[in-house]
Write a protein that holds these residues in place. Structure first.
Motif, PDB file in Angstrom:
ATOM      1  N   ASN A   1      40.113  12.477 -13.033  1.00 44.44           N
ATOM      2  CA  ASN A   1      38.663  12.318 -13.008  1.00 44.44           C
ATOM      3  C   ASN A   1      38.127  12.311 -11.576  1.00 44.44           C
ATOM      4  O   ASN A   1      37.008  11.902 -11.324  1.00 44.44           O
ATOM      5  CB  ASN A   1      38.227  11.063 -13.777  1.00 44.44           C
TER       6      ASN A   1
ATOM      7  N   MET B   1      40.632  -1.566 -18.126  1.00 43.61           N
ATOM      8  CA  MET B   1      39.262  -1.584 -17.603  1.00 43.61           C
ATOM      9  C   MET B   1      38.833  -3.005 -17.241  1.00 43.61           C
ATOM     10  O   MET B   1      38.263  -3.243 -16.190  1.00 43.61           O
ATOM     11  CB  MET B   1      38.306  -0.995 -18.639  1.00 43.61           C
TER      12      MET B   1
ATOM     13  N   LYS C   1      39.260   7.485 -28.499  1.00 43.46           N
ATOM     14  CA  LYS C   1      38.956   7.221 -27.096  1.00 43.46           C
ATOM     15  C   LYS C   1      38.240   8.401 -26.437  1.00 43.46           C
ATOM     16  O   LYS C   1      38.734   8.984 -25.479  1.00 43.46           O
ATOM     17  CB  LYS C   1      40.195   6.818 -26.327  1.00 43.46           C
TER      18      LYS C   1
ATOM     19  N   ASN D   1      35.915  10.490 -24.096  1.00 40.47           N
ATOM     20  CA  ASN D   1      35.366  10.403 -22.734  1.00 40.47           C
ATOM     21  C   ASN D   1      35.896   9.240 -21.909  1.00 40.47           C
ATOM     22  O   ASN D   1      35.217   8.765 -21.002  1.00 40.47           O
ATOM     23  CB  ASN D   1      33.830  10.336 -22.781  1.00 40.47           C
ATOM     24  N   TRP D   2      37.101   8.781 -22.161  1.00 36.11           N
ATOM     25  CA  TRP D   2      37.582   7.620 -21.420  1.00 36.11           C
ATOM     26  C   TRP D   2      37.776   7.934 -19.938  1.00 36.11           C
ATOM     27  O   TRP D   2      37.578   7.055 -19.109  1.00 36.11           O
ATOM     28  CB  TRP D   2      38.811   7.000 -22.068  1.00 36.11           C
TER      29      TRP D   2
ATOM     30  N   LYS E   1      35.786   9.777 -18.122  1.00 36.18           N
ATOM     31  CA  LYS E   1      34.442   9.623 -17.556  1.00 36.18           C
ATOM     32  C   LYS E   1      34.044   8.151 -17.493  1.00 36.18           C
ATOM     33  O   LYS E   1      33.494   7.692 -16.495  1.00 36.18           O
ATOM     34  CB  LYS E   1      33.411  10.411 -18.369  1.00 36.18           C
ATOM     35  N   GLU E   2      34.320   7.427 -18.562  1.00 36.18           N
ATOM     36  CA  GLU E   2      33.981   6.007 -18.596  1.00 36.18           C
ATOM     37  C   GLU E   2      34.698   5.254 -17.479  1.00 36.18           C
ATOM     38  O   GLU E   2      34.117   4.384 -16.834  1.00 36.18           O
ATOM     39  CB  GLU E   2      34.323   5.395 -19.957  1.00 36.18           C
ATOM     40  N   PHE E   3      35.953   5.598 -17.227  1.00 34.91           N
ATOM     41  CA  PHE E   3      36.680   4.957 -16.128  1.00 34.91           C
ATOM     42  C   PHE E   3      36.074   5.357 -14.784  1.00 34.91           C
ATOM     43  O   PHE E   3      35.888   4.522 -13.910  1.00 34.91           O
ATOM     44  CB  PHE E   3      38.161   5.319 -16.192  1.00 34.91           C
TER      45      PHE E   3
ATOM     46  N   ASP F   1      33.024   6.191 -14.155  1.00 32.60           N
ATOM     47  CA  ASP F   1      31.749   5.467 -14.024  1.00 32.60           C
ATOM     48  C   ASP F   1      31.965   4.026 -13.589  1.00 32.60           C
ATOM     49  O   ASP F   1      31.070   3.413 -13.017  1.00 32.60           O
ATOM     50  CB  ASP F   1      30.975   5.492 -15.346  1.00 32.60           C
ATOM     51  N   ARG F   2      33.147   3.486 -13.852  1.00 32.72           N
ATOM     52  CA  ARG F   2      33.464   2.107 -13.495  1.00 32.72           C
ATOM     53  C   ARG F   2      34.324   2.029 -12.232  1.00 32.72           C
ATOM     54  O   ARG F   2      34.858   0.965 -11.909  1.00 32.72           O
ATOM     55  CB  ARG F   2      34.164   1.417 -14.671  1.00 32.72           C
TER      56      ARG F   2
END
Length: 191
Positions: free
Chosen positions: A21, A122, A149, A151-152, A154-156, A158-159
């Protein structure tokens, strides 16, 4: 491959079979490849002691091993005892905190984390995640349901969590097949 997964992959970096990512750093991939290959080899020792077939390790930003742990669901009769969750639990105890973010830790895993472990990673404060065998292969070989799961990656991102995947999967695929072919039990709840 669905439209969404194609769209998702085009938004992430990809070199060869490795996906990330972030823009792929070849040095990170080389280091992760060595560690993940070692974890796959260590799996046999864990299996002989009743654990497995997945192993996770946490390293600090200087390359020091903090903890290495295997899946112990079957051995300890606890569905939460995935390798990643065990490693996080040990690291949190070692550092005396539930928030590992100030330690800049990296997790290396023999296979892509399941939905539970994604949440655990996370919320733990781990900064980087590197894994070997992708979910599709894990599910095909073991029959284990990795969970939903989307888009994980992307979610990671974003975090602020970096993810690299599909690192040395051939070694892990061979190890998983060997585990299953030797009649070892895979945790799968009844539906």
């Amino acid at each position: 491959m669905t439209f969404l997964s194609k769209l998702f992959l085009t938004k992430n970096s990809k070199i060869g079979n490795v996906i990330s990512n972030e823009k792929i750093d070849k040095t990170k991939v080389e280091i992760a490849g060595k560690i993940i290959a070692e974890l796959q080899q260590d799996m046999q020792d864990f299996v002989e002691n009743g654990s497995g077939p997945f192993v996770a390790a946490i390293y600090d930003d200087m390359g020091n091993l903090i903890v290495k742990s295997a899946n112990s669901v079957v051995k300890e009769q606890c569905s939460n005892n995935h390798a990643e969750m065990n490693a996080i639990k040990i690291a949190e105890k070692k550092f005396g905190t539930y928030d590992l973010s100030s330690f800049n830790l990296k997790m290396y895993i023999t296979a892509e984390p399941c939905i539970m472990c994604i949440g655990g990673i996370m919320w733990s404060g781990i900064k980087e995640v590197y894994y070997g065998v992708p979910t599709k292969s894990v599910e095909n070989i073991t029959g284990f349901d990795e969970g939903f799961k989307p888009n994980w990656f992307k979610e990671f991102k974003d975090r602020g969590i970096t993810v690299y995947g599909n690192i040395e999967p051939h070694i892990g695929i061979k190890a998983l097949r060997n585990y299953v072919n030797n009649g070892k039990k895979i945790y799968k709840p009844s539906r």
